[in-house]
Design a protein around this motif. Structure first.
Motif, PDB file in Angstrom:
ATOM      1  N   ILE A 140       0.854  -1.184   0.000  1.00 52.22           N
ATOM      2  CA  ILE A 140       0.000   0.000   0.000  1.00 52.22           C
ATOM      3  C   ILE A 140       0.893   1.237   0.000  1.00 52.22           C
ATOM      4  O   ILE A 140       1.701   1.433   0.917  1.00 52.22           O
ATOM      5  CB  ILE A 140      -0.926  -0.006   1.223  1.00 52.22           C
ATOM      6  CG1 ILE A 140      -1.808  -1.260   1.211  1.00 52.22           C
ATOM      7  CG2 ILE A 140      -1.776   1.255   1.289  1.00 52.22           C
ATOM      8  CD1 ILE A 140      -2.433  -1.584   2.542  1.00 52.22           C
ATOM      9  N   ALA A 141       0.773   2.056  -1.032  1.00 50.32           N
ATOM     10  CA  ALA A 141       1.622   3.240  -1.188  1.00 50.32           C
ATOM     11  C   ALA A 141       0.946   4.458  -0.561  1.00 50.32           C
ATOM     12  O   ALA A 141      -0.178   4.812  -0.928  1.00 50.32           O
ATOM     13  CB  ALA A 141       1.893   3.493  -2.673  1.00 50.32           C
ATOM     14  N   ILE A 142       1.633   5.097   0.377  1.00 49.43           N
ATOM     15  CA  ILE A 142       1.108   6.269   1.076  1.00 49.43           C
ATOM     16  C   ILE A 142       1.999   7.475   0.780  1.00 49.43           C
ATOM     17  O   ILE A 142       3.220   7.412   0.939  1.00 49.43           O
ATOM     18  CB  ILE A 142       1.045   6.024   2.597  1.00 49.43           C
ATOM     19  CG1 ILE A 142       0.153   4.815   2.917  1.00 49.43           C
ATOM     20  CG2 ILE A 142       0.544   7.265   3.323  1.00 49.43           C
ATOM     21  CD1 ILE A 142      -1.296   4.979   2.555  1.00 49.43           C
ATOM     22  N   SER A 143       1.387   8.565   0.376  1.00 52.06           N
ATOM     23  CA  SER A 143       2.138   9.771   0.025  1.00 52.06           C
ATOM     24  C   SER A 143       2.481  10.588   1.270  1.00 52.06           C
ATOM     25  O   SER A 143       1.907  10.405   2.347  1.00 52.06           O
ATOM     26  CB  SER A 143       1.328  10.638  -0.937  1.00 52.06           C
ATOM     27  OG  SER A 143       0.206  11.210  -0.267  1.00 52.06           O
ATOM     28  N   HIS A 144       3.431  11.513   1.088  1.00 51.16           N
ATOM     29  CA  HIS A 144       3.780  12.432   2.171  1.00 51.16           C
ATOM     30  C   HIS A 144       2.559  13.238   2.603  1.00 51.16           C
ATOM     31  O   HIS A 144       2.323  13.424   3.803  1.00 51.16           O
ATOM     32  CB  HIS A 144       4.893  13.385   1.719  1.00 51.16           C
ATOM     33  CG  HIS A 144       6.212  12.724   1.499  1.00 51.16           C
ATOM     34  ND1 HIS A 144       7.120  12.501   2.505  1.00 51.16           N
ATOM     35  CD2 HIS A 144       6.785  12.219   0.364  1.00 51.16           C
ATOM     36  CE1 HIS A 144       8.202  11.901   2.020  1.00 51.16           C
ATOM     37  NE2 HIS A 144       8.019  11.718   0.721  1.00 51.16           N
ATOM     38  N   ALA A 145       1.782  13.720   1.644  1.00 49.79           N
ATOM     39  CA  ALA A 145       0.616  14.542   1.964  1.00 49.79           C
ATOM     40  C   ALA A 145      -0.414  13.753   2.757  1.00 49.79           C
ATOM     41  O   ALA A 145      -0.982  14.252   3.732  1.00 49.79           O
ATOM     42  CB  ALA A 145      -0.015  15.082   0.679  1.00 49.79           C
ATOM     43  N   ALA A 146      -0.674  12.502   2.343  1.00 50.05           N
ATOM     44  CA  ALA A 146      -1.643  11.675   3.054  1.00 50.05           C
ATOM     45  C   ALA A 146      -1.182  11.423   4.483  1.00 50.05           C
ATOM     46  O   ALA A 146      -1.971  11.507   5.439  1.00 50.05           O
ATOM     47  CB  ALA A 146      -1.855  10.357   2.314  1.00 50.05           C
ATOM     48  N   LEU A 147       0.097  11.098   4.648  1.00 49.88           N
ATOM     49  CA  LEU A 147       0.647  10.822   5.967  1.00 49.88           C
ATOM     50  C   LEU A 147       0.482  12.019   6.889  1.00 49.88           C
ATOM     51  O   LEU A 147      -0.007  11.891   8.025  1.00 49.88           O
ATOM     52  CB  LEU A 147       2.121  10.449   5.849  1.00 49.88           C
ATOM     53  CG  LEU A 147       2.887  10.261   7.163  1.00 49.88           C
ATOM     54  CD1 LEU A 147       2.302   9.109   7.965  1.00 49.88           C
ATOM     55  CD2 LEU A 147       4.374  10.030   6.892  1.00 49.88           C
ATOM     56  N   MET A 148       0.891  13.189   6.431  1.00 56.00           N
ATOM     57  CA  MET A 148       0.854  14.358   7.292  1.00 56.00           C
ATOM     58  C   MET A 148      -0.573  14.790   7.607  1.00 56.00           C
ATOM     59  O   MET A 148      -0.859  15.242   8.722  1.00 56.00           O
ATOM     60  CB  MET A 148       1.639  15.510   6.661  1.00 56.00           C
ATOM     61  CG  MET A 148       3.088  15.156   6.307  1.00 56.00           C
ATOM     62  SD  MET A 148       3.985  14.188   7.557  1.00 56.00           S
ATOM     63  CE  MET A 148       4.100  15.369   8.882  1.00 56.00           C
ATOM     64  N   HIS A 149      -1.493  14.627   6.657  1.00 59.22           N
ATOM     65  CA  HIS A 149      -2.887  14.981   6.921  1.00 59.22           C
ATOM     66  C   HIS A 149      -3.474  14.074   7.993  1.00 59.22           C
ATOM     67  O   HIS A 149      -4.145  14.535   8.924  1.00 59.22           O
ATOM     68  CB  HIS A 149      -3.726  14.900   5.647  1.00 59.22           C
ATOM     69  CG  HIS A 149      -5.136  15.398   5.846  1.00 59.22           C
ATOM     70  ND1 HIS A 149      -6.103  14.637   6.452  1.00 59.22           N
ATOM     71  CD2 HIS A 149      -5.721  16.585   5.539  1.00 59.22           C
ATOM     72  CE1 HIS A 149      -7.240  15.326   6.509  1.00 59.22           C
ATOM     73  NE2 HIS A 149      -7.023  16.505   5.963  1.00 59.22           N
ATOM     74  N   ASN A 150      -3.225  12.771   7.878  1.00 57.28           N
ATOM     75  CA  ASN A 150      -3.791  11.850   8.857  1.00 57.28           C
ATOM     76  C   ASN A 150      -3.190  12.071  10.245  1.00 57.28           C
ATOM     77  O   ASN A 150      -3.909  12.019  11.254  1.00 57.28           O
ATOM     78  CB  ASN A 150      -3.580  10.417   8.404  1.00 57.28           C
ATOM     79  CG  ASN A 150      -4.599   9.455   8.981  1.00 57.28           C
ATOM     80  OD1 ASN A 150      -4.249   8.403   9.521  1.00 57.28           O
ATOM     81  ND2 ASN A 150      -5.887   9.775   8.882  1.00 57.28           N
ATOM     82  N   ILE A 151      -1.897  12.322  10.300  1.00 54.47           N
ATOM     83  CA  ILE A 151      -1.255  12.585  11.589  1.00 54.47           C
ATOM     84  C   ILE A 151      -1.844  13.831  12.241  1.00 54.47           C
ATOM     85  O   ILE A 151      -2.152  13.832  13.445  1.00 54.47           O
ATOM     86  CB  ILE A 151       0.269  12.717  11.412  1.00 54.47           C
ATOM     87  CG1 ILE A 151       0.887  11.336  11.180  1.00 54.47           C
ATOM     88  CG2 ILE A 151       0.907  13.387  12.638  1.00 54.47           C
ATOM     89  CD1 ILE A 151       2.372  11.352  10.901  1.00 54.47           C
ATOM     90  N   ASP A 152      -2.033  14.885  11.468  1.00 47.61           N
ATOM     91  CA  ASP A 152      -2.615  16.115  12.023  1.00 47.61           C
ATOM     92  C   ASP A 152      -4.017  15.862  12.568  1.00 47.61           C
ATOM     93  O   ASP A 152      -4.385  16.381  13.630  1.00 47.61           O
ATOM     94  CB  ASP A 152      -2.661  17.215  10.964  1.00 47.61           C
ATOM     95  CG  ASP A 152      -1.285  17.810  10.681  1.00 47.61           C
ATOM     96  OD1 ASP A 152      -0.320  17.452  11.385  1.00 47.61           O
ATOM     97  OD2 ASP A 152      -1.167  18.632   9.745  1.00 47.61           O
ATOM     98  N   ALA A 153      -4.804  15.063  11.837  1.00 47.67           N
ATOM     99  CA  ALA A 153      -6.168  14.772  12.285  1.00 47.67           C
ATOM    100  C   ALA A 153      -6.153  13.949  13.567  1.00 47.67           C
ATOM    101  O   ALA A 153      -6.960  14.177  14.481  1.00 47.67           O
ATOM    102  CB  ALA A 153      -6.928  14.029  11.190  1.00 47.67           C
ATOM    103  N   ILE A 154      -5.235  12.980  13.656  1.00 48.32           N
ATOM    104  CA  ILE A 154      -5.138  12.134  14.855  1.00 48.32           C
ATOM    105  C   ILE A 154      -4.715  12.962  16.062  1.00 48.32           C
ATOM    106  O   ILE A 154      -5.321  12.887  17.146  1.00 48.32           O
ATOM    107  CB  ILE A 154      -4.145  10.993  14.618  1.00 48.32           C
ATOM    108  CG1 ILE A 154      -4.712   9.990  13.601  1.00 48.32           C
ATOM    109  CG2 ILE A 154      -3.814  10.274  15.926  1.00 48.32           C
ATOM    110  CD1 ILE A 154      -3.699   8.989  13.096  1.00 48.32           C
TER     111      ILE A 154
END
Length: 587
Positions: free
Chosen positions: A196-210
């Protein structure tokens, strides 16, 4: 000296550079006896990352290091040992323009050849060209088949004196947001795994939401985790997200928790942990060890006791709450959540009080969920997984793709800003279609107030005589009646008898079979545990169930602790599992 900053970074390296300037936020690793093994500050993690980046720079040519103009860098496999080398190796991979690929560690009793083949399959799927890990393990892997084309570089070589003298490349000034940051392999990866390929943008958005909407992170928070680094909850939730919030974390290896589950609450009490997460089975395991906790140990600092990764069994949470109430644990700390690796990590997180987490529902023939009393026929106890985090949308559809209204059970899909970029297969990224929702493989419904209730995995649903039977419901009923933990049993669907195994089923074929581990049956405090399990399972399933005692270890699990139901079923169908006793044998 920097002030604490809760997220808002554009990429992980930026977060690391910032965290290095925040003092007194250490990461600590404990051994199987609960003794401190390693302690590093984020500043020391940054220096170790520079050192590892220099080692990688030295071993990779310019073209491989910087990747292609599209931002597709080389894939670097990292054997995700719980310890102080993983995070520097992960960040160093990004530093040199690569894509980090966390890989599982071998189990204590796992055959090395099978482990090597699993690694080879993952390397082939993601196109991994370099493997990082502990030198002793890499030496053993070098002589195994399947990994000959993959370069290997030990932690010890990255930290050698010659490497220390080398100059690290400059930290990238900019990272393309849509470029792939890492590859996450699902727990069920077998012969032909998909990365499963996760982008930098996806990672940082999810971390901010968490960190923000999900946890409302506080400056005094200190986390504790025994979750594996190669799964989304352990990786994103307790390695990468803490980095972006400059949070102190105490770590215990998964194998240490499995051997001594009491260490989890004991160390949390000692270090005043405020945040932890675990699958439901772990809360039950810890509850059984409560008596060994020192009388003065306190868990009153724990404000987030997160639950995720499997069907959420409310009775497991009750067991933990009751067992540790005298140690100050507040049951309102429980925070059930829902997520998946294809969504980076979290999609929903609950903020309900403990009493409001659980409700009973009866799902009618039209798939409509009606709240019911626990004693009503067909009532199922379900736990609310909460409402979506910012940007996420929950979609429930029928078998034909038609969207269903609130309160109607169907197939769950999610859509949001942190979903996967695609899958790696055969070394090639197959991009996901933009704007399309992600099918989760789960069934459930969304309540009128927007909370998600998961009823089970779609592939686990068993239909008997037109009636839907959920294995989890049957196993829970059998567990309570027979006094046997649910992880020691598995319900199998028809047809019966299995191929080449007519002997144990020479009488009328049952509709369903319930496997139970021998040790659990023999250690049960209930007399006739096998027969009691069969009776309770039959009542819950509405169809005849035959309970079979099988050798310990028969029921297969994925590396994340979920039942590998298909694997166990296939082995039973092919007569590879001996039946030691069954509930229909005469006394």
């Amino acid at each position: 000296m920097s002030e604490r900053r809760i997220g808002g970074f554009s990429n992980l390296l930026q977060a690391l550079e910032y965290a290095a300037g925040v003092p007194d936020q250490p990461l600590c690793w404990f051994d199987t006896n609960g003794r401190l093994q390693h302690r590093l500050t984020y500043g020391q993690i940054l220096e170790k990352t520079r050192l590892y980046a220099a080692g990688l720079e030295r071993r990779m040519d310019g073209a491989a290091r910087h990747g292609k103009p599209s931002g597709m860098g080389p894939r670097i496999g990292i054997i995700a040992v719980t310890g102080p080398d993983f995070l520097p190796a992960f960040c160093a991979s990004l530093w040199v323009g690569g894509i980090a690929c966390p890989l599982p560690v071998p189990g204590p009793l796992q055959d090395l050849s099978r482990y090597s083949q699993a690694l080879a399959n993952m390397c082939a799927a993601a196109g991994i060209s370099m493997l990082l890990g502990p030198g002793q393990l890499l030496e053993r892997l070098r002589v195994e088949d399947g990994l000959g084309s993959v370069g290997m570089l030990a932690w010890e070589d990255l930290a050698a004196p010659a490497a220390a003298a080398a100059k690290a490349p400059a930290m990238p000034a900019d990272v393309v947001p849509d470029a792939i940051a890492y590859v996450q392999f699902s727990s069920g990866s077998t012969g032909q795994p998909k990365g499963i390929a996760i982008s930098h943008a996806a990672l940082m958005h999810n971390i901010d939401a968490i960190l923000g909407a999900g946890m409302a992170l506080r400056p005094e928070d200190r986390a504790f985790s025994w979750l594996p680094y190669y799964h989304d909850m352990g990786l994103v939730g307790f390695v990468l997200a803490p980095l972006c919030g400059q949070v102190s974390v105490d770590y215990l290896a998964p194998s240490a928790f499995a051997r001594r589950p009491r260490l989890w609450p004991a160390l949390m009490a000692e270090h005043r942990s405020t945040i932890t997460y675990a699958p439901p089975f772990a809360w039950q395991m810890a509850a059984s060890c409560a008596a060994s906790l020192a009388s003065g140990a306190r868990l009153d600092a724990l404000r987030i006791a997160g639950v995720g990764g499997d069907y959420i069994d409310y009775t497991a949470l009750q067991a933990f709450a009751r067992a540790f109430a005298e140690h100050g644990f507040n049951a309102h700390a429980f925070k059930p959540s829902y997520g998946l690796a294809e969504a980076t990590l979290a999609v929903t997180m609950s903020d309900a009080s403990f009493e409001k987490l659980r409700a009973c529902f009866r799902i009618d023939e039209a798939s409509c969920a009606h709240e019911a009393h626990a004693s009503d026929d067909g009532a199922r106890p379900l736990v609310s997984c909460g409402r979506p985090l910012p940007g996420w949308m929950l979609l429930v559809s029928d078998g034909n793709g038609r969207m269903l209204p609130a309160g109607t059970e169907g197939e769950i899909s999610v859509r949001g800003p942190a979903q996967l970029s695609g899958y790696f297969c055969g070394g090639v990224l197959r991009a996901a279609a933009q704007g399309e929702s992600v099918e989760t493989g789960d069934r459930g419904f969304v309540s009128a107030d927007g909370a998600l209730y998961v009823t089970g995995r779609s592939k686990d649903l068993i239909v008997v005589n037109g009636r839907n039977v959920w294995p989890l419901d049957v196993e829970l009923a059998a567990s309570e009646e027979a006094g046997i933990a649910r992880e020691h049993m598995q319900l199998l669907p028809p047809p019966w008898p299995p191929r080449a195994q007519a002997g144990p089923f020479s009488g009328p074929s049952p509709a369903l079979v319930l496997l139970l581990h021998e040790k659990a049956v023999r250690q049960s405090c209930r007399q006739d545990a096998l027969k009691r399990a069969a009776a309770a399972a039959t009542a819950a399933a509405g169809s005849r169930v035959r309970a079979c005692m099988v050798p310990n270890g028969t029921i297969a699990f994925t590396s994340s602790g979920k039942k590998a139901r298909a694997s166990t079923l296939a082995r039973f169908e092919n007569a590879q599992i001996p039946v030691l006793a069954d509930s229909e044998q005469p006394d």
